[in-house]
Design a protein around this motif. Structure first.
Motif, PDB file in Angstrom:
ATOM      1  N   GLU A 120       0.689  -1.170  -0.042  1.00 46.69           N
ATOM      2  CA  GLU A 120      -0.022   0.136   0.000  1.00 46.69           C
ATOM      3  C   GLU A 120       0.983   1.299  -0.024  1.00 46.69           C
ATOM      4  N   LEU A 121       2.041   1.091   0.687  1.00 51.40           N
ATOM      5  CA  LEU A 121       2.771   2.458   0.753  1.00 51.40           C
ATOM      6  C   LEU A 121       3.897   2.489  -0.142  1.00 51.40           C
ATOM      7  N   ASN A 122       3.944   1.565  -1.197  1.00 47.98           N
ATOM      8  CA  ASN A 122       4.951   1.357  -2.234  1.00 47.98           C
ATOM      9  C   ASN A 122       6.388   1.299  -2.053  1.00 47.98           C
ATOM     10  N   ALA A 123       6.350   0.530  -0.931  1.00 50.22           N
ATOM     11  CA  ALA A 123       8.002   0.565  -0.175  1.00 50.22           C
ATOM     12  C   ALA A 123       8.724  -0.295  -1.018  1.00 50.22           C
ATOM     13  N   ASP A 124      10.085   0.323  -1.274  1.00 52.77           N
ATOM     14  CA  ASP A 124      11.008  -0.454  -2.037  1.00 52.77           C
ATOM     15  C   ASP A 124      11.878  -1.617  -1.368  1.00 52.77           C
ATOM     16  N   GLY A 125      11.755  -1.294   0.025  1.00 48.75           N
ATOM     17  CA  GLY A 125      12.417  -2.272   1.019  1.00 48.75           C
ATOM     18  C   GLY A 125      11.967  -2.266   2.214  1.00 48.75           C
ATOM     19  N   GLY A 129       8.802 -10.922  -2.763  1.00 48.57           N
ATOM     20  CA  GLY A 129       9.847 -10.125  -3.823  1.00 48.57           C
ATOM     21  C   GLY A 129      10.200  -8.948  -3.432  1.00 48.57           C
ATOM     22  N   ILE A 130      10.167  -8.711  -1.999  1.00 51.18           N
ATOM     23  CA  ILE A 130      10.683  -7.337  -1.618  1.00 51.18           C
ATOM     24  C   ILE A 130      11.832  -7.449  -0.782  1.00 51.18           C
ATOM     25  N   PRO A 131      12.773  -6.577  -0.902  1.00 49.18           N
ATOM     26  CA  PRO A 131      14.178  -6.608  -0.431  1.00 49.18           C
ATOM     27  C   PRO A 131      14.050  -6.328   1.128  1.00 49.18           C
ATOM     28  N   TYR A 132      14.891  -7.088   1.915  1.00 47.62           N
ATOM     29  CA  TYR A 132      14.680  -7.230   3.298  1.00 47.62           C
ATOM     30  C   TYR A 132      16.150  -7.005   4.026  1.00 47.62           C
ATOM     31  N   MET A 133      15.995  -6.303   5.294  1.00 50.65           N
ATOM     32  CA  MET A 133      17.096  -5.982   5.738  1.00 50.65           C
ATOM     33  C   MET A 133      16.847  -6.446   7.337  1.00 50.65           C
ATOM     34  N   HIS A 134      17.594  -7.233   8.168  1.00 49.32           N
ATOM     35  CA  HIS A 134      17.594  -7.220   9.591  1.00 49.32           C
ATOM     36  C   HIS A 134      18.530  -6.523  10.337  1.00 49.32           C
TER      37      HIS A 134
END
Ligand code: BJ8
Length: 429
Positions: free
Chosen positions: A368-373, A400-405
Motif C-alpha cells: 500500500e505504501l509502495n515500499a522499495d524495501g 519479492g521485497i528486499p529485506y534487511m534485519h
C-alpha cells in the motif's frame, strides 16, 4: 500556556522527587539530538511545528498540566504504562489519563544492572535506569503504573519495578483462542476495577462511549496522515511521523488529534501539489520491529540522512497503535469492555504464537505504501523479535521485497557501522 515563562519548572521537578541536576543533563542531551536530527530536515510541513512544541514542552508544560489537572480533579489520576496492550479507553473512562513510560535512552545503566541482567533489552534497562535515577517526570507523576506479562524481560522486571512504584500487572495471553479471549476480557475488567478504585470514579456507559470515540478519533487522524505517505514524493518524513506517535503516548488526546488532522490536511495538499520532504524517486523504506520510544530516533535518522525516506512503521510506535478501531455501538458497559478487549487482543506483538498476522500486515503495508524495501529492527537482546526476523525475511523474499534485519541498542557506538550497512542496502534497491 499562560504564565509559562514565569513558571519554575525546576521547582516542580524537585517537588516530584526528581534529581533536577541529572534531569538538566538529560534535557540538554535530548535537546541537542532533536536539533541535530529534526531541525536539520529540509522542507518539513509547516504544521510539524506542533512536534517542535511537543518536544520543548513534554517535560515541562505537559507535566504542569497533569499536576495542575490532578489538583483540580481533571484528570483525577495519572496512570503510566509500558505497552500497547493497556487500553487507554478504560483509564480515561474512569477519570484518569494514561501516559507512556517506555524509555528510549540509556540512563544510569550501572544502577539498572543491579536489578536486571546486563544483557537485558535496552528498553527495559532504560526504564529501570530512569526510575532509579529519578529523571523521568512521567514515572514520578504517575499514581499507578500498569505493567503487563508480555516478554520475559518485562515480566520479571516489574517484580523489581513494583518495589519502587505502585504497579498493577495485567496478564496478557500468548496464544489466541476462545479460552484466552475470555481470560483477556476478564483481565481488562480487572483493570477497570483497579482504575475505578484508584480514581474513586465509576466507569459509566456514557464515559466509556466517550472514551472509545476519543481514542478512535485519534486513530482516524493517524490513519489519515498515514495514507498521504503512499505518494511519491512523500509529503512528510518518517522521523516526524515516528515523533507523532511518540507524542500520542504523552500529549493531551484532543490537542494531539487536532494537530495530526492539521498535519494530514497539509500533507494532502502537498501530495496534490507534488511537494515532498524528499525528492521524487527517493528510496522508500517500510520499518518493522520493536517499538522506538522517545528519544530513540537513531535508526530513522540514519536511514533518512542516507537519502531514503521511511514511509511506514509496522510496530507499536506505528501502525499497531492506530490501525484498528473499537466499535462504537456496544449497547452496554459489558459489551463495550468486551469490544475493547477484543481490539487489543488483536495487536500483532511477537509475544504471540503463532503471529502470522504481523507478516501479513508488513506485506500489506509494503504494497500500500509502495515500499522499495523493508528494514526489520529488533532491540538488542529481544529474542522475540529476533526470532520473528527469520520468518519475516522468508515472507519478504517470497513477496519479492528486499529485506534487511538489524539488531541495535540505544548507544551511538554502532552508528557508523549501521550507516554503512544501510547505505549498502539502499544501493541495491
Ligand atoms: S505489544 S512490542 S509494547 S510487549 S523490545 S521489552 S518485547 S525484550 S516492547 Fe512491546 Fe507491548 Fe509487544 Fe508492543 Fe521485551 Fe522485546 Fe524489549 Fe519489548
Amino acid at each position: 500556556m499562560a504564565g509559562q515563562e514565569e513558571y519554575d519548572y525546576r521547582e516542580m521537578w524537585g517537588s516530584l522527587g526528581m534529581d533536577v541536576e541529572a534531569h538538566d543533563g538529560l534535557l540538554a542531551a535530548v535537546g541537542q539530538m532533536y536539533g541535530d536530527m529534526f531541525l536539520t530536515q529540509g522542507n518539513r510541513p509547516k504544521s510539524t511545528s506542533y512536534l517542535d512544541f511537543v518536544a520543548s514542552n513534554i517535560h515541562s508544560g505537559r507535566i504542569r498540566e497533569l499536576v495542575e489537572g490532578r489538583e483540580a480533579g481533571d484528570p483525577k489520576k495519572v496512570v503510566g504504562s509500558f505497552c500497547l496492550y493497556v487500553p487507554e479507553e478504560i483509564i480515561s473512562a474512569a477519570g484518569a489519563v494514561e501516559v507512556g513510560l517506555c524509555a528510549g535512552a540509556e540512563w544510569a545503566p550501572e544502577e539498572a544492572e543491579k536489578l536486571v541482567p546486563r544483557n537485558t533489552c535496552p528498553l527495559i534497562k532504560g526504564f529501570m535506569g530512569f526510575k532509579l535515577a529519578s529523571v523521568c517526570p512521567y514515572i514520578e507523576t504517575a499514581d499507578l503504573v500498569v505493567g503487563e506479562n508480555t516478554c520475559d524481560g518485562k515480566k520479571k522486571a516489574y517484580e523489581e519495578f513494583g518495589k519502587l512504584k505502585d504497579t498493577f500487572v495485567m496478564d496478557v495471553p500468548h496464544v489466541r483462542n476462545e479460552d484466552t479471549r475470555q481470560q483477556w476480557r476478564n483481565e481488562v475488567k480487572r483493570l477497570a476495577g483497579r482504575i475505578e478504585e484508584l480514581t474513586g470514579q465509576k466507569i459509566t456507559e456514557e464515559s466509556l462511549r466517550a472514551a472509545i470515540k476519543l481514542a478512535n478519533q485519534k486513530r482516524l487522524a493517524l490513519k489519515r496522515l498515514d495514507q498521504t505517505r503512499a505518494a511519491d514524493p512523500v509529503p512528510i518524513s518518517g522521523l516526524d511521523c515516528l515523533l507523532t506517535i511518540q507524542a500520542a503516548f504523552m500529549d493531551d488526546s484532543v490537542r494531539l488529534t487536532g494537530a495530526i488532522n492539521d498535519m494530514a490536511q497539509e500533507c494532502e495538499a502537498r501530495v496534490e501539489a507534488g511537494e515532498g520532504v524528499a525528492p521524487k524517486g527517493a528510496k522508500r523504506i517500510l520499518y518493522t520491529g520493536t517499538p522506538m520510544a522517545v528519544p530513540n530516533w537513531k535508526l530513522f535518522n540514519i536511514i533518512e540522512k542516507s537519502g531514503a525516506v521511511v514511509v511506514g512503521e509496522e510496530c507499536c510506535t506505528g501502525s499497531r497503535y492506530y490501525k484498528d478501531l473499537v466499535p462504537e455501538d456496544g449497547a452496554t458497559i459489558d459489551d463495550m469492555l468486551n469490544d475493547i478487549a477484543d481490539r487489543y487482543l488483536n495487536i500483532q506483538c511477537a509475544i504471540f504464537t503463532p503471529n502470522d498476522g504481523r507478516k501479513e500486515d508488513v506485506l500489506r503495508m509494503a504494497r500500500e505504501l509502495n515500499a522499495d524495501g523493508i528494514i526489520d529492527c529488533s532491540l538488542q537482546f529481544c529474542t522475540l523479535y529476533d526470532m520473528e526476523a527469520t520468518g519475516m525475511e522468508l515472507a519478504a523474499r517470497d513477496a519479492g521485497i528486499p529485506y534487511m534485519h538489524i539488531s541495535t541498542g540505544y548507544s551511538a557506538d554502532d552508528e557508523g557501522q549501521l550507516k554503512t550497512r544501510i547505505e549498502a542496502f539502499l544501493e541495491m534497491l
